[in-house]
Design an enzyme around this catalytic site. Structure first.
Site, PDB file in Angstrom:
ATOM      1  N   ASP A   8       0.826  -1.125  -0.438  1.00 40.32           N
ATOM      2  CA  ASP A   8       0.314  -0.545  -0.114  1.00 40.32           C
ATOM      3  C   ASP A   8       0.795   0.842  -0.219  1.00 40.32           C
ATOM      4  O   ASP A   8       2.241   1.322   0.171  1.00 40.32           O
ATOM      5  CB  ASP A   8      -1.544  -0.006   1.500  1.00 40.32           C
ATOM      6  CG  ASP A   8      -2.575   0.585   1.045  1.00 40.32           C
ATOM      7  OD1 ASP A   8      -2.346   1.577  -0.311  1.00 40.32           O
ATOM      8  OD2 ASP A   8      -3.031   0.791   1.616  1.00 40.32           O
ATOM      9  N   HIS A  61      -2.521  -0.383  -3.529  1.00 40.57           N
ATOM     10  CA  HIS A  61      -3.315   0.911  -3.431  1.00 40.57           C
ATOM     11  C   HIS A  61      -3.878   1.369  -4.638  1.00 40.57           C
ATOM     12  O   HIS A  61      -3.505   0.915  -5.849  1.00 40.57           O
ATOM     13  CB  HIS A  61      -1.434   2.353  -2.871  1.00 40.57           C
ATOM     14  CG  HIS A  61      -2.576   3.493  -2.703  1.00 40.57           C
ATOM     15  ND1 HIS A  61      -3.274   4.420  -2.380  1.00 40.57           N
ATOM     16  CD2 HIS A  61      -2.172   4.448  -4.221  1.00 40.57           C
ATOM     17  CE1 HIS A  61      -3.550   5.062  -1.841  1.00 40.57           C
ATOM     18  NE2 HIS A  61      -3.048   5.446  -2.457  1.00 40.57           N
ATOM     19  N   HIS A 105      -1.404   1.445   6.448  1.00 39.23           N
ATOM     20  CA  HIS A 105      -1.988   2.207   7.556  1.00 39.23           C
ATOM     21  C   HIS A 105      -3.240   1.946   8.639  1.00 39.23           C
ATOM     22  O   HIS A 105      -4.028   0.586   7.925  1.00 39.23           O
ATOM     23  CB  HIS A 105      -2.355   3.327   6.413  1.00 39.23           C
ATOM     24  CG  HIS A 105      -4.018   3.631   5.570  1.00 39.23           C
ATOM     25  ND1 HIS A 105      -4.740   3.153   6.124  1.00 39.23           N
ATOM     26  CD2 HIS A 105      -3.510   3.443   4.623  1.00 39.23           C
ATOM     27  CE1 HIS A 105      -6.363   2.213   5.373  1.00 39.23           C
ATOM     28  NE2 HIS A 105      -5.146   2.057   3.974  1.00 39.23           N
ATOM     29  N   HIS A 117      -7.937   5.630   7.322  1.00 38.84           N
ATOM     30  CA  HIS A 117      -8.854   4.712   6.974  1.00 38.84           C
ATOM     31  C   HIS A 117      -9.100   3.769   6.744  1.00 38.84           C
ATOM     32  O   HIS A 117      -7.858   3.257   5.970  1.00 38.84           O
ATOM     33  CB  HIS A 117      -8.704   5.828   5.323  1.00 38.84           C
ATOM     34  CG  HIS A 117      -7.908   5.011   4.526  1.00 38.84           C
ATOM     35  ND1 HIS A 117      -6.170   5.314   4.008  1.00 38.84           N
ATOM     36  CD2 HIS A 117      -8.620   4.112   3.283  1.00 38.84           C
ATOM     37  CE1 HIS A 117      -5.858   5.015   3.038  1.00 38.84           C
ATOM     38  NE2 HIS A 117      -7.199   4.161   2.363  1.00 38.84           N
ATOM     39  N   GLU A 135      -7.755  -1.978   7.143  1.00 42.80           N
ATOM     40  CA  GLU A 135      -7.868  -3.155   5.885  1.00 42.80           C
ATOM     41  C   GLU A 135      -6.438  -4.108   6.162  1.00 42.80           C
ATOM     42  O   GLU A 135      -6.405  -5.186   5.913  1.00 42.80           O
ATOM     43  CB  GLU A 135      -6.468  -2.350   4.714  1.00 42.80           C
ATOM     44  CG  GLU A 135      -7.387  -1.735   3.756  1.00 42.80           C
ATOM     45  CD  GLU A 135      -7.177  -0.258   3.438  1.00 42.80           C
ATOM     46  OE1 GLU A 135      -5.737  -0.293   2.795  1.00 42.80           O
ATOM     47  OE2 GLU A 135      -7.986   0.656   3.225  1.00 42.80           O
TER      48      GLU A 135
END
Length: 275
Positions: A8, A61, A105, A117, A135
């Site tokens: 990502d 990503h 993240h 997020h 995620e």
């Protein structure tokens, strides 16, 4: 040995702002270069430990077309583009021996964390059997469904803490300390890459000590959506219904693979705007 690296962008060393992760913004090309370099460091570490391993790198990503193919370590196979089965875990299967998450993240609401997020801005939270998952959790559990351990994660300190909460034995590399959604104290990228290479080799060497994250079905799943029109669309999917307040939908999944696929679909529906 077959290994999958899922890369990502928000958790890559040096990256702190959407201008560095959005293809339409001015600093995106720098972000792509940083992402490719961090990923190469992990590829190198994996092959330091297992020189004969088959390494696949899933660009994970946004559009899944961020890594610079001509700059990626030539010993790795690049999984690029979308849509594709299993999304961020493209090419994962039961023959994979381990997964490594690079540049990840924290989940939505998991801050202070850099660019936190879950899937996209349309999803506020995903709860599986009552546990909030971003995620990191969703992809780790999907790998676990196939009995594949996630042995390494890199990102900011909050992402690393999230991983340790799920899989305490996994190796983590904090390439930055989050100060907020778009601010952090970062390592120099070269220092980060040295740490990533060492950590990847360590993670592969001790992979037998890391257990897959297995969640037995059936599973109750709740998804909080940002916009009212998103909640209007979601019940059009068989098995999905409104629950609780005005922004939550829910469904029962037979197993985690079904849960994962339906969350991916809801994330896509969350990008639809009214006509």
């Amino acid at each position: 040995m077959r290994l999958l690296i899922s890369a990502d962008m928000e958790g890559i060393s040096g990256i702190v702002h959407p201008t560095e992760t959005n293809p339409d913004r001015y600093d995106y090309e720098r972000g792509r270069t940083l992402m490719t370099a961090d990923t190469n460091a992990v590829v190198a570490g994996v092959l330091d430990a297992e020189p004969m391993a088959e390494v696949r790198v899933a660009d994970a990503h946004g559009p899944f077309r961020n890594l610079l193919p001509e700059e990626l370590d030539r010993r790795a196979h690049l999984v690029r583009g979308k849509p594709r089965p299993l999304g961020m875990l493209g090419e994962l299967d039961g023959q994979t021996d381990a997964v490594l998450l690079v540049g990840y993240h924290a989940r939505a609401g998991g801050g202070p964390a850099v660019l936190a997020h879950t899937m996209n801005d349309g999803i506020l939270d995903v709860r599986v059997a009552g546990r909030s998952m971003g995620e990191i959790g969703l992809n780790t559990a999907m790998a676990g469904y196939l009995d594949v351990p996630v042995v390494l994660l890199s990102g900011d300190d909050r992402a690393c803490a999230e991983m340790h909460d799920l899989v305490p034995a996994a190796v983590t590399v904090a390439v930055k300390q989050a100060l907020g959604q778009a601010a952090a104290v970062t390592l120099h990228p070269e220092e980060a890459r040295e740490r990533l290479r060492r950590a990847a080799a360590e993670a592969i060497t001790r992979r037998a000590l890391v257990s897959p994250l297995a969640l037995a079905g059936p599973l109750e799943v709740e998804v909080d959506l940002y916009g009212p029109y998103m909640v209007d669309l979601a019940p059009l999917v068989p098995g999905v219904s409104r629950v609780g307040g005005g922004r939550t939908v829910a469904f029962t999944a037979a197993d985690f693979a079904d849960a994962y696929r339906l969350v991916l679909l809801l994330a896509q529906l969350a990008t639809v705007t009214p006509g």
